[in-house]
Enzyme design. Structure first.
Site, mmCIF file in Angstrom:
data_model
loop_
_atom_site.group_PDB
_atom_site.id
_atom_site.type_symbol
_atom_site.label_atom_id
_atom_site.label_comp_id
_atom_site.label_asym_id
_atom_site.label_seq_id
_atom_site.Cartn_x
_atom_site.Cartn_y
_atom_site.Cartn_z
ATOM 1 N N SER A 5 0.796 -1.221 0.000
ATOM 2 C CA SER A 5 0.000 0.000 0.000
ATOM 3 C C SER A 5 0.831 1.274 0.000
ATOM 4 O O SER A 5 0.406 2.279 -0.554
ATOM 5 C CB SER A 5 -0.954 -0.002 1.196
ATOM 6 O OG SER A 5 -0.250 -0.233 2.400
ATOM 7 N N HIS A 52 -5.257 -2.959 -3.013
ATOM 8 C CA HIS A 52 -4.930 -1.953 -4.034
ATOM 9 C C HIS A 52 -4.878 -2.532 -5.446
ATOM 10 O O HIS A 52 -4.584 -1.816 -6.399
ATOM 11 C CB HIS A 52 -3.599 -1.278 -3.701
ATOM 12 C CG HIS A 52 -3.642 -0.548 -2.405
ATOM 13 N ND1 HIS A 52 -4.053 0.751 -2.282
ATOM 14 C CD2 HIS A 52 -3.376 -0.969 -1.150
ATOM 15 C CE1 HIS A 52 -4.026 1.113 -1.014
ATOM 16 N NE2 HIS A 52 -3.610 0.077 -0.305
ATOM 17 N N LYS A 82 -11.481 1.170 -2.365
ATOM 18 C CA LYS A 82 -10.387 1.752 -3.149
ATOM 19 C C LYS A 82 -10.738 1.703 -4.638
ATOM 20 O O LYS A 82 -11.522 2.495 -5.104
ATOM 21 C CB LYS A 82 -9.087 1.055 -2.775
ATOM 22 C CG LYS A 82 -8.727 1.429 -1.337
ATOM 23 C CD LYS A 82 -7.584 0.696 -0.713
ATOM 24 C CE LYS A 82 -7.391 1.209 0.721
ATOM 25 N NZ LYS A 82 -6.641 0.298 1.569
#
Ligand SMILES: *Cc1c(COP(=O)(O)O)cnc(C)c1O
Length: 387
Positions: A176, A204, A236
């Site tokens: 991350s 992610h 995300k």
């Protein structure tokens, strides 16, 4: 009562004090901050879906129909049609037996590790794993074993050296704060050799990495057989909120019985699940968003190299610039802000001491011109010269 003022003063003195900053949205990549309009380069909304009209419309239509709060946990009265449909669609998209929704990624990680390990077991983790994975191992009471970042050889040594009952190997898919990928082909091989259960947290990567947006496992061509448990957040790349665990049906069934952060928390609002279904549809149909990201990343890296900026080895939308001390990161963040660019400095304990950075992220809704303006700002800051 205990008075925290000394501790707070110490954090301030060390440039480690944190405060939320109020952001007023002004478009997919623009915001008002402290009365100044700026371009945002630090959101995790990589595909630019958080404000997409069809996502917003699905959300509002479902809220009209189902209300806002789910009213209870999934095992009481919180589990709705939208949750069920989203679980099925995610399972199909990811090519996995079954999906279980969690209310956040932090809870998914805590709940899954705590359910699958206990005292006498060993949880093997990359040194740079996300805080929620470390906390999950802590909660479980299992032995905690860290291996060097993205170092499969070191993991092999660790696996060979520890006499524990059950073994879990846990890693971020995309790291991350660094943006690099875990070496999953080697790690999954090692997990198989040592009869360990591999858990990949692809917070992610989901929606962003891989041709179809199925994440790092698609990128490496790894199936459920090689990586049994895949965890992802919906907050995300998918631009909404919530999280999921995907894997073999019996394991997911076991998590329903044992994952306390699933059992004892309110189900995410069904309207959020409806919004995620709409955003998953966009992930599937609008591959231009991933292509656009690659174009922006390449443009940024080319420009940053020309300027001699301290780039890290990342091909993902996470493009950190390593600056070292927390104070320097703070100062650069302020200078960028003055130039109309919002890049939040990342300091310890989010990253190791001495490795504070500007964590730049790109969105498919950024324009090439915005990237150029960011590079111009860095050129004016003379970041390269003082590094
Ligand atoms: C953001 C993040 C999480 C937490 O997900 P939330 O849904 O925001 O709670 C978990 N793991 C990693 C690697 C993350 O980056």
């Amino acid at each position: 009562m205990w008075d925290p003022s000394e501790e707070l003063a110490a954090l301030r003195a060390a440039d480690l004090y944190r405060q939320p900053r109020r952001i007023d949205v002004a478009g997919p990549t623009e915001a008002w901050v402290d009365g100044r309009r700026c371009t945002v380069f630090c959101s995790n909304d990589y595909l630019g879906l958080a404000q997409h009209p069809s996502v917003v419309e699905a959300f509002t239509a479902a809220a009209q129909r189902d209300g806002v709060g789910s009213g209870a946990a999934h095992l009481i009265t919180g589990h709705r049609r939208e949750h069920e449909a989203l679980e099925e669609e995610l399972a199909e998209f990811l090519g996995r037996d079954r999906v279980l929704l969690f209310s956040t990624g932090y809870m998914a990680n805590m709940g899954v590790i705590d359910a699958l390990a206990s005292s006498g077991d060993g949880v093997f983790q990359d040194r740079l794993n996300h805080a929620s994975l470390l906390d999950g191992a802590r909660l479980s009471g299992a032995k905690r074993i860290r291996y060097r970042h993205a170092d499969a050889e070191h993991l092999r040594m660790r696996l060979g050296a520890e006499a524990v009952a059950r073994r879990l190997v846990v890693t971020d898919g995309v790291f991350s704060m660094d943006g690099d990928l875990a070496p999953l082909p080697a790690i999954s091989q090692l997990a198989a050799e040592h009869d360990a259960t591999l858990i990949v947290d692809d917070a992610h990567g989901i929606g962003v990495i891989g041709k179809q947006g199925r994440g790092v496992l698609e990128y490496y061509g790894l199936a459920q057989q090689q990586v049994p448990l895949l965890i992802g957040t919906l907050g995300k790349g998918l631009g909404t909120f919530g999280a999921f665990v995907a894997g073999p049906a019996p394991v997911v069934e076991y998590l329903v019985q044992k994952a306390r952060t699933f059992m004892f928390t309110t189900a995410q609002p069904p309207a959020v699940a409806a919004a995620t279904r709409a955003s998953l549809q966009l992930v599937r149909t609008e591959s231009w968003r991933r292509d656009k990201l690659q174009t922006l990343i390449a443009r940024f890296r080319r420009g940053a190299e020309q300027l001699g900026l301290p780039l890290m080895a990342s091909q993902t939308p996470i493009q950190p610039l390593l600056v070292g001390e927390a104070q320097r990161a703070l100062r650069l963040g302020e200078q960028l802000m003055a130039a109309g660019m919002l890049v939040t400095p990342i300091r310890p304990p989010t990253v190791p001491p001495g490795s504070a950075r500007l964590r730049i992220t790109f969105s498919a809704e950024h324009s090439e011109e915005q990237v150029d303006r960011l590079l111009d700002a860095f050129e004016r800051l003379k970041l390269a010269d003082s590094a």
